[in-house]
Design a protein around this motif. Structure first.
Motif, PDB file in Angstrom:
ATOM      1  N   ASP A  43      21.644 -49.125   1.887  1.00  0.00           N
ATOM      2  CA  ASP A  43      20.503 -48.214   1.761  1.00  0.00           C
ATOM      3  C   ASP A  43      20.845 -46.792   2.211  1.00  0.00           C
ATOM      4  OD1 ASP A  43      18.994 -50.355   0.810  1.00  0.00           O
ATOM      5  OD2 ASP A  43      18.205 -50.836   2.782  1.00  0.00           O
ATOM      6  N   GLY A  44      22.040 -46.330   1.871  1.00  0.00           N
ATOM      7  CA  GLY A  44      22.453 -44.976   2.194  1.00  0.00           C
ATOM      8  C   GLY A  44      23.001 -44.785   3.601  1.00  0.00           C
ATOM      9  N   ILE A  45      23.071 -45.851   4.386  1.00  0.00           N
ATOM     10  CA  ILE A  45      23.590 -45.774   5.749  1.00  0.00           C
ATOM     11  C   ILE A  45      24.998 -46.353   5.754  1.00  0.00           C
ATOM     12  CG2 ILE A  45      23.293 -46.538   8.135  1.00  0.00           C
ATOM     13  CD1 ILE A  45      20.270 -46.759   7.494  1.00  0.00           C
ATOM     14  N   ARG A  46      25.958 -45.558   6.187  1.00  0.00           N
ATOM     15  CA  ARG A  46      27.348 -46.011   6.253  1.00  0.00           C
ATOM     16  C   ARG A  46      27.616 -46.636   7.619  1.00  0.00           C
ATOM     17  NH1 ARG A  46      29.893 -40.724   3.767  1.00  0.00           N
ATOM     18  NH2 ARG A  46      30.878 -40.803   5.796  1.00  0.00           N
ATOM     19  N   ILE A  47      28.266 -47.803   7.585  1.00  0.00           N
ATOM     20  CA  ILE A  47      28.492 -48.587   8.793  1.00  0.00           C
ATOM     21  C   ILE A  47      29.952 -48.998   8.862  1.00  0.00           C
ATOM     22  CG2 ILE A  47      27.988 -50.808   9.873  1.00  0.00           C
ATOM     23  CD1 ILE A  47      25.188 -50.545   8.659  1.00  0.00           C
ATOM     24  N   LEU A  48      30.551 -48.756  10.012  1.00  0.00           N
ATOM     25  CA  LEU A  48      31.904 -49.237  10.262  1.00  0.00           C
ATOM     26  C   LEU A  48      31.797 -50.695  10.701  1.00  0.00           C
ATOM     27  CD1 LEU A  48      34.915 -48.460  10.488  1.00  0.00           C
ATOM     28  CD2 LEU A  48      34.477 -48.090  12.913  1.00  0.00           C
ATOM     29  N   ALA A  49      32.446 -51.583   9.967  1.00  0.00           N
ATOM     30  CA  ALA A  49      32.362 -53.015  10.254  1.00  0.00           C
ATOM     31  C   ALA A  49      33.748 -53.561  10.536  1.00  0.00           C
ATOM     32  CB  ALA A  49      31.746 -53.741   9.059  1.00  0.00           C
TER      33      ALA A  49
ATOM     34  N   LEU B 170      25.361 -37.508  11.921  1.00  0.00           N
ATOM     35  CA  LEU B 170      24.173 -37.413  12.769  1.00  0.00           C
ATOM     36  C   LEU B 170      24.484 -37.011  14.208  1.00  0.00           C
ATOM     37  CD1 LEU B 170      22.237 -40.523  11.444  1.00  0.00           C
ATOM     38  CD2 LEU B 170      21.678 -38.109  11.070  1.00  0.00           C
ATOM     39  N   GLY B 171      25.639 -36.393  14.430  1.00  0.00           N
ATOM     40  CA  GLY B 171      26.070 -36.041  15.773  1.00  0.00           C
ATOM     41  C   GLY B 171      25.099 -35.193  16.564  1.00  0.00           C
ATOM     42  N   GLY B 172      24.304 -34.383  15.912  1.00  0.00           N
ATOM     43  CA  GLY B 172      23.351 -33.551  16.639  1.00  0.00           C
ATOM     44  C   GLY B 172      22.053 -34.254  16.987  1.00  0.00           C
ATOM     45  N   ARG B 173      21.810 -35.408  16.363  1.00  0.00           N
ATOM     46  CA  ARG B 173      20.527 -36.088  16.569  1.00  0.00           C
ATOM     47  C   ARG B 173      20.646 -37.470  17.174  1.00  0.00           C
ATOM     48  NH1 ARG B 173      18.437 -36.297  11.227  1.00  0.00           N
ATOM     49  NH2 ARG B 173      16.665 -37.327  12.149  1.00  0.00           N
ATOM     50  N   VAL B 174      21.812 -38.079  17.062  1.00  0.00           N
ATOM     51  CA  VAL B 174      22.065 -39.362  17.709  1.00  0.00           C
ATOM     52  C   VAL B 174      23.113 -39.108  18.783  1.00  0.00           C
ATOM     53  CG1 VAL B 174      22.902 -41.722  17.449  1.00  0.00           C
ATOM     54  CG2 VAL B 174      21.539 -40.685  15.628  1.00  0.00           C
ATOM     55  N   ILE B 175      22.723 -39.307  20.009  1.00  0.00           N
ATOM     56  CA  ILE B 175      23.607 -39.048  21.141  1.00  0.00           C
ATOM     57  C   ILE B 175      24.064 -40.396  21.692  1.00  0.00           C
ATOM     58  CG2 ILE B 175      23.815 -38.035  23.436  1.00  0.00           C
ATOM     59  CD1 ILE B 175      21.172 -36.776  21.037  1.00  0.00           C
ATOM     60  N   ALA B 176      25.358 -40.674  21.553  1.00  0.00           N
ATOM     61  CA  ALA B 176      25.922 -41.939  22.012  1.00  0.00           C
ATOM     62  C   ALA B 176      26.444 -41.769  23.431  1.00  0.00           C
ATOM     63  CB  ALA B 176      27.043 -42.380  21.086  1.00  0.00           C
ATOM     64  N   VAL B 177      25.988 -42.641  24.322  1.00  0.00           N
ATOM     65  CA  VAL B 177      26.382 -42.578  25.726  1.00  0.00           C
ATOM     66  C   VAL B 177      26.965 -43.924  26.132  1.00  0.00           C
ATOM     67  CG1 VAL B 177      25.565 -42.207  28.093  1.00  0.00           C
ATOM     68  CG2 VAL B 177      24.483 -40.966  26.196  1.00  0.00           C
ATOM     69  N   HIS B 178      28.209 -43.898  26.623  1.00  0.00           N
ATOM     70  CA  HIS B 178      28.841 -45.129  27.101  1.00  0.00           C
ATOM     71  C   HIS B 178      28.439 -45.298  28.558  1.00  0.00           C
ATOM     72  CE1 HIS B 178      32.618 -47.479  28.365  1.00  0.00           C
ATOM     73  NE2 HIS B 178      31.702 -48.302  27.931  1.00  0.00           N
TER      74      HIS B 178
ATOM     75  N   ARG C  60      31.574 -43.889  16.182  1.00  0.00           N
ATOM     76  CA  ARG C  60      32.134 -43.664  14.844  1.00  0.00           C
ATOM     77  C   ARG C  60      31.059 -43.749  13.767  1.00  0.00           C
ATOM     78  NH1 ARG C  60      37.404 -47.179  14.261  1.00  0.00           N
ATOM     79  NH2 ARG C  60      37.616 -45.987  12.332  1.00  0.00           N
ATOM     80  N   ASN C  61      30.071 -44.639  13.930  1.00  0.00           N
ATOM     81  CA  ASN C  61      28.977 -44.728  12.969  1.00  0.00           C
ATOM     82  C   ASN C  61      28.158 -43.439  12.941  1.00  0.00           C
ATOM     83  OD1 ASN C  61      29.478 -47.276  11.916  1.00  0.00           O
ATOM     84  ND2 ASN C  61      28.193 -48.319  13.410  1.00  0.00           N
ATOM     85  N   VAL C  62      27.956 -42.845  14.097  1.00  0.00           N
ATOM     86  CA  VAL C  62      27.215 -41.574  14.176  1.00  0.00           C
ATOM     87  C   VAL C  62      27.953 -40.511  13.368  1.00  0.00           C
ATOM     88  CG1 VAL C  62      26.454 -39.732  15.730  1.00  0.00           C
ATOM     89  CG2 VAL C  62      26.121 -42.128  16.377  1.00  0.00           C
ATOM     90  N   VAL C  63      29.256 -40.419  13.544  1.00  0.00           N
ATOM     91  CA  VAL C  63      30.064 -39.430  12.823  1.00  0.00           C
ATOM     92  C   VAL C  63      30.065 -39.730  11.322  1.00  0.00           C
ATOM     93  CG1 VAL C  63      32.413 -38.538  12.515  1.00  0.00           C
ATOM     94  CG2 VAL C  63      31.508 -38.893  14.817  1.00  0.00           C
ATOM     95  N   LEU C  64      30.226 -40.999  10.941  1.00  0.00           N
ATOM     96  CA  LEU C  64      30.239 -41.384   9.519  1.00  0.00           C
ATOM     97  C   LEU C  64      28.986 -40.920   8.783  1.00  0.00           C
ATOM     98  CD1 LEU C  64      31.553 -45.068   9.411  1.00  0.00           C
ATOM     99  CD2 LEU C  64      32.490 -43.121   8.180  1.00  0.00           C
ATOM    100  N   ASN C  65      27.873 -40.873   9.502  1.00  0.00           N
ATOM    101  CA  ASN C  65      26.600 -40.510   8.881  1.00  0.00           C
ATOM    102  C   ASN C  65      26.188 -39.070   9.155  1.00  0.00           C
ATOM    103  OD1 ASN C  65      25.338 -43.066   7.582  1.00  0.00           O
ATOM    104  ND2 ASN C  65      26.332 -43.756   9.453  1.00  0.00           N
TER     105      ASN C  65
ATOM    106  N   GLY D 188      24.483 -49.016  16.782  1.00  0.00           N
ATOM    107  CA  GLY D 188      23.648 -47.869  16.443  1.00  0.00           C
ATOM    108  C   GLY D 188      22.814 -47.986  15.185  1.00  0.00           C
ATOM    109  N   TYR D 189      22.592 -49.193  14.680  1.00  0.00           N
ATOM    110  CA  TYR D 189      21.865 -49.340  13.413  1.00  0.00           C
ATOM    111  C   TYR D 189      20.454 -48.768  13.486  1.00  0.00           C
ATOM    112  CZ  TYR D 189      25.636 -52.691  12.814  1.00  0.00           C
ATOM    113  OH  TYR D 189      26.856 -53.290  12.768  1.00  0.00           O
ATOM    114  N   PHE D 190      19.754 -49.050  14.579  1.00  0.00           N
ATOM    115  CA  PHE D 190      18.404 -48.511  14.721  1.00  0.00           C
ATOM    116  C   PHE D 190      18.433 -46.989  14.677  1.00  0.00           C
ATOM    117  CE2 PHE D 190      15.560 -46.327  17.637  1.00  0.00           C
ATOM    118  CZ  PHE D 190      14.353 -46.504  16.978  1.00  0.00           C
ATOM    119  N   ALA D 191      19.319 -46.376  15.453  1.00  0.00           N
ATOM    120  CA  ALA D 191      19.394 -44.916  15.530  1.00  0.00           C
ATOM    121  C   ALA D 191      19.730 -44.302  14.180  1.00  0.00           C
ATOM    122  CB  ALA D 191      20.428 -44.494  16.569  1.00  0.00           C
TER     123      ALA D 191
END
Length: 143
Positions: A49-55, A129-137, A122-127, A92-95
């Motif tokens: 559905d237009g969302i790219r996912i690293l699997a 969305l780096g400015g709107r999805v903030i990944a925190v380890h 990596r999923n954030v970058v693929l899509n 990050g699927y929800f985000a």
């Protein structure tokens, strides 16, 4: 129809036909890896559905999560334009879904597992969305 077969049918239904070979190869490589330990493929970029996912073929991608979050929209019942904190964000699927459907949304994703966090980032970058999805380890033990 069996649960797994139903899931596979839904995966193909939500993937563009041009991406079916990549999805089929991914599913086959994952099954072979689980059955024999033979690694034919380490990871693939899938599109739903237009969302790219690293699997990855190790099984950390959570196809059940993809079905629940992307296809069933289980977590999409929020008002538009919200800032959301996702603790235990997994890959990050929800985000991804939230921010691609709502251009004003922002999601802070907290993921404690190092490998899963790398996939999330990596999923954030693929899509894009780096400015709107903030990944925190981060996990509770880090506080």
């Amino acid at each position: 129809m069996g649960k797994r077969l139903r899931l596979f049918a839904r995966l193909f239904a939500h993937s563009p036909p041009g991406r079916w070979p990549a999805l089929g190869w991914y599913l086959l490589a994952t099954a072979i890896r689980k059955a024999t330990g033979l690694v034919l493929l380490r990871e693939a970029v899938l599109c739903f559905d237009g969302i790219r996912i690293l699997a990855d073929t190790e099984g950390r991608v959570g196809l059940g999560f993809i079905e629940e979050i992307l296809f069933d929209g289980e977590y999409q019942r929020l008002p538009r334009g919200q800032v959301v904190f996702d603790a235990g964000a997994n890959c990050g699927y929800f985000a991804l879904a939230r921010c691609l459907q709502d251009p004003e949304a922002r999601v802070w994703c907290f993921e404690p597992h190092p490998g899963t966090y790398r996939t999330l980032a990596r999923n954030v970058v693929l899509n894009g969305l780096g400015g709107r999805v903030i990944a925190v380890h981060r996990s509770e033990e880090h506080t």
